[in-house]
Design a protein around this motif. Sequence first.
Motif, PDB file in Angstrom:
ATOM      1  N   GLY A  72       0.807  -1.295  -0.055  1.00 56.51           N
ATOM      2  CA  GLY A  72       0.065   0.212  -0.017  1.00 56.51           C
ATOM      3  C   GLY A  72       0.749   1.358   0.063  1.00 56.51           C
ATOM      4  N   VAL A  73       2.028   1.231   0.818  1.00 59.10           N
ATOM      5  CA  VAL A  73       2.744   2.433   0.800  1.00 59.10           C
ATOM      6  C   VAL A  73       3.352   2.646  -0.488  1.00 59.10           C
ATOM      7  CG1 VAL A  73       4.889   3.231   2.034  1.00 59.10           C
ATOM      8  CG2 VAL A  73       3.323   2.211   3.191  1.00 59.10           C
ATOM      9  N   GLU A  74       4.073   1.582  -1.057  1.00 63.85           N
ATOM     10  CA  GLU A  74       4.563   1.428  -2.386  1.00 63.85           C
ATOM     11  C   GLU A  74       3.644   2.156  -3.525  1.00 63.85           C
ATOM     12  OE1 GLU A  74       5.975  -2.293  -3.665  1.00 63.85           O
ATOM     13  OE2 GLU A  74       6.761  -1.488  -5.722  1.00 63.85           O
ATOM     14  N   ARG A  75       2.602   1.590  -3.481  1.00 64.22           N
ATOM     15  CA  ARG A  75       1.552   2.313  -4.684  1.00 64.22           C
ATOM     16  C   ARG A  75       1.151   3.596  -4.321  1.00 64.22           C
ATOM     17  NH1 ARG A  75      -0.987  -3.105  -3.833  1.00 64.22           N
ATOM     18  NH2 ARG A  75      -2.338  -2.479  -2.239  1.00 64.22           N
ATOM     19  N   SER A  76       0.994   4.143  -3.206  1.00 63.34           N
ATOM     20  CA  SER A  76       0.809   5.340  -2.734  1.00 63.34           C
ATOM     21  C   SER A  76       1.860   6.320  -3.187  1.00 63.34           C
ATOM     22  CB  SER A  76       0.673   5.648  -1.397  1.00 63.34           C
ATOM     23  OG  SER A  76       0.335   6.823  -0.901  1.00 63.34           O
ATOM     24  N   ALA A  77       3.347   5.753  -2.891  1.00 63.42           N
ATOM     25  CA  ALA A  77       4.380   6.569  -3.147  1.00 63.42           C
ATOM     26  C   ALA A  77       4.624   6.847  -4.541  1.00 63.42           C
ATOM     27  CB  ALA A  77       5.738   6.158  -2.308  1.00 63.42           C
ATOM     28  N   ILE A  78       4.570   5.573  -5.523  1.00 58.58           N
ATOM     29  CA  ILE A  78       4.800   5.620  -7.007  1.00 58.58           C
ATOM     30  C   ILE A  78       3.762   6.550  -7.432  1.00 58.58           C
ATOM     31  CG2 ILE A  78       4.667   4.100  -8.784  1.00 58.58           C
ATOM     32  CD1 ILE A  78       7.319   4.183  -7.264  1.00 58.58           C
ATOM     33  N   ARG A  79       2.419   6.429  -7.201  1.00 60.73           N
ATOM     34  CA  ARG A  79       1.383   7.140  -7.873  1.00 60.73           C
ATOM     35  C   ARG A  79       1.582   8.703  -7.604  1.00 60.73           C
ATOM     36  NH1 ARG A  79      -2.366   5.203  -5.320  1.00 60.73           N
ATOM     37  NH2 ARG A  79      -2.591   6.700  -3.613  1.00 60.73           N
ATOM     38  N   LYS A  80       1.965   9.147  -6.429  1.00 61.92           N
ATOM     39  CA  LYS A  80       2.324  10.544  -6.202  1.00 61.92           C
ATOM     40  C   LYS A  80       3.431  10.976  -6.992  1.00 61.92           C
ATOM     41  CE  LYS A  80       0.585  10.546  -1.286  1.00 61.92           C
ATOM     42  NZ  LYS A  80       1.116  10.759   0.153  1.00 61.92           N
ATOM     43  N   ILE A  81       4.564  10.173  -7.026  1.00 62.45           N
ATOM     44  CA  ILE A  81       5.697  10.552  -7.823  1.00 62.45           C
ATOM     45  C   ILE A  81       5.321  10.691  -9.325  1.00 62.45           C
ATOM     46  CG2 ILE A  81       8.263   9.918  -8.470  1.00 62.45           C
ATOM     47  CD1 ILE A  81       8.233   8.233  -5.755  1.00 62.45           C
ATOM     48  N   TYR A  82       4.456   9.634  -9.793  1.00 57.31           N
ATOM     49  CA  TYR A  82       4.327   9.882 -11.123  1.00 57.31           C
ATOM     50  C   TYR A  82       3.495  11.235 -11.623  1.00 57.31           C
ATOM     51  CZ  TYR A  82       5.400   5.305 -13.028  1.00 57.31           C
ATOM     52  OH  TYR A  82       5.957   4.152 -13.810  1.00 57.31           O
ATOM     53  N   LEU A  83       2.480  11.445 -10.690  1.00 57.54           N
ATOM     54  CA  LEU A  83       1.625  12.478 -10.610  1.00 57.54           C
ATOM     55  C   LEU A  83       2.344  14.086 -10.529  1.00 57.54           C
ATOM     56  CD1 LEU A  83      -1.676  11.439  -8.936  1.00 57.54           C
ATOM     57  CD2 LEU A  83      -1.387  11.427 -11.446  1.00 57.54           C
ATOM     58  N   ARG A  84       3.525  13.904  -9.868  1.00 57.57           N
ATOM     59  CA  ARG A  84       4.241  15.111  -9.337  1.00 57.57           C
ATOM     60  C   ARG A  84       5.034  15.256 -10.431  1.00 57.57           C
ATOM     61  NH1 ARG A  84       4.249  19.173  -5.391  1.00 57.57           N
ATOM     62  NH2 ARG A  84       6.118  20.288  -5.362  1.00 57.57           N
ATOM     63  N   LEU A  85       6.030  14.196 -11.004  1.00 59.39           N
ATOM     64  CA  LEU A  85       7.034  14.620 -11.753  1.00 59.39           C
ATOM     65  C   LEU A  85       6.782  14.397 -13.159  1.00 59.39           C
ATOM     66  CD1 LEU A  85      10.110  12.569 -10.038  1.00 59.39           C
ATOM     67  CD2 LEU A  85       9.213  14.945  -9.818  1.00 59.39           C
ATOM     68  N   LEU A  86       5.953  13.292 -13.722  1.00 59.49           N
ATOM     69  CA  LEU A  86       5.741  13.077 -15.172  1.00 59.49           C
ATOM     70  C   LEU A  86       5.122  14.400 -15.825  1.00 59.49           C
ATOM     71  CD1 LEU A  86       6.030  10.972 -17.250  1.00 59.49           C
ATOM     72  CD2 LEU A  86       3.918  10.137 -16.450  1.00 59.49           C
ATOM     73  N   PRO A  87       4.167  15.149 -15.396  1.00 61.65           N
ATOM     74  CA  PRO A  87       3.526  16.163 -16.060  1.00 61.65           C
ATOM     75  C   PRO A  87       4.605  17.169 -16.577  1.00 61.65           C
ATOM     76  CG  PRO A  87       2.092  15.699 -14.409  1.00 61.65           C
ATOM     77  CD  PRO A  87       3.242  14.822 -14.177  1.00 61.65           C
ATOM     78  N   ILE A  88       5.274  17.758 -15.741  1.00 63.65           N
ATOM     79  CA  ILE A  88       6.396  18.488 -15.796  1.00 63.65           C
ATOM     80  C   ILE A  88       7.473  18.014 -16.742  1.00 63.65           C
ATOM     81  CG2 ILE A  88       7.770  18.382 -13.562  1.00 63.65           C
ATOM     82  CD1 ILE A  88       7.987  21.511 -13.608  1.00 63.65           C
ATOM     83  N   ALA A  89       7.758  16.976 -16.500  1.00 66.67           N
ATOM     84  CA  ALA A  89       8.967  16.164 -17.289  1.00 66.67           C
ATOM     85  C   ALA A  89       8.439  16.153 -18.830  1.00 66.67           C
ATOM     86  CB  ALA A  89       9.202  14.997 -16.927  1.00 66.67           C
ATOM     87  N   VAL A  90       7.059  15.855 -18.929  1.00 67.91           N
ATOM     88  CA  VAL A  90       6.520  15.721 -20.340  1.00 67.91           C
ATOM     89  C   VAL A  90       6.489  17.339 -21.077  1.00 67.91           C
ATOM     90  CG1 VAL A  90       4.531  15.447 -21.790  1.00 67.91           C
ATOM     91  CG2 VAL A  90       5.285  13.786 -19.876  1.00 67.91           C
ATOM     92  N   LEU A  91       6.035  18.281 -20.203  1.00 67.39           N
ATOM     93  CA  LEU A  91       6.047  19.805 -20.740  1.00 67.39           C
ATOM     94  C   LEU A  91       7.319  19.970 -20.959  1.00 67.39           C
ATOM     95  CD1 LEU A  91       4.428  22.049 -21.332  1.00 67.39           C
ATOM     96  CD2 LEU A  91       4.597  22.828 -18.846  1.00 67.39           C
TER      97      LEU A  91
END
Length: 435
Positions: free
Chosen positions: A4-23
Amino acid sequence: MTDGVERSAIRKIYLRLLPIAVLTYFLCYVDRINVGFAALTMRGDLHMTATEFGFAAGTFYWGYFLFEVPSNIILEKVGARLWIARIMITWGLLSGATAFATGVQSFAVIRFFLGVAEAGFFPGLVLYFTYWFPHYHHARIMSGFLVGLPIAVAAGAPLSTAFLSLDGVFGLRGWQHMYLLEAVPTILIGVVVLVALTDRPEQATFLTAAEKTWLASRLAAERNAKDAVRRLSLWQAMVDPRVLLLALNYLGIVTASLGMLIFIPQIIKSLGVTGNMTVGWLTMIPYLCGTLALLGWGWASDRTGERRWHLFWACIVSAAGLVIAGAAMGTWWALAGMSIAACGFYGSKGPFWAMPPMFLTGPAAAAAIAWINSIGNLGGFFGPWYVGFMKDATGSYAGGLYGLALFGFIAAGICVLSLKIRNNAAVESLVPHTV
């Protein structure tokens, strides 16, 4: 509890880092590919042959080659937030300065220094992701990040050709407006990166203490597993046979990819298309196909944990597409061939960039990733120059595309013969979780 901790952490990191990296990568590639659309009118205005244009446009990659490794080493020292912001602001300024080129020489000089300014951006982000993601997410995060590339071409194509229609406004040529207007967002987002990016997980206010602890232990275990096999110094990494073979494979991919990319608008126009806007819309087709392949190939590579053969088949598809395009030159089947080739080019990205972190850590990873990218990106000089030369020599783009296909087949051969690289991070204690 750990899952549960892993899923939560990875989801947050994807949502935080991926949009700005893609942009950021979207803007990077809009600035990278706009030269191909500028050529529709810029070549005539500045009296450049296809060979001269291909040569001058390609000098960008010599600047990239010379300063890539130093840039990534600096990023490792000062942090991604400051260095990526610096890269974006300076490349935005120099991209805008291209509007003031007056001939082949000035165009080539500006393109060289643009490469110097941008050097380290892509490998810097590749390195940055290794600070945040376990190995079994690397192909997916790279594919998700790199989706900005084909989207940039697809969206940037009609945008760039629309700016060409501003010809004469304020006494400027359309291609001058294009360079100036497309540079502004890059500079502004560079400032946003300076404020919004987080350098390391331990500094992340968006993660809980439990999530930080899990991520730190997971990444430390992977790093120790790789170092237990062999810890490479910076210089050892740069001459390691695996690194050099990856660089050679990437040189083949990039030569073929950018040789086609820079000339796609002119190839489409040679099919009898009238109107630059129509050229822009049609240019979207190969890269929409590439977007789907990029995401699908990255997902499949992470799902199976396999890199080498996913990369091989991507190289084969790209080469086959180029052969089809060359054989069908002068017909609409050429566009179909280039669309197939784009699927191979972008399908290769996820599995390829998941391979260096399989055996590299720390400063060695920073230097080697940059070294691979800098050698590979020399293809951005040779590919366009070769296609332009063949066009001037034969009057057709077909010979150029056949030559690019050969590079794709060579890259595939390297996969078969040389890229059996052990994943030192994927030991029994680090069995991938389904997240």
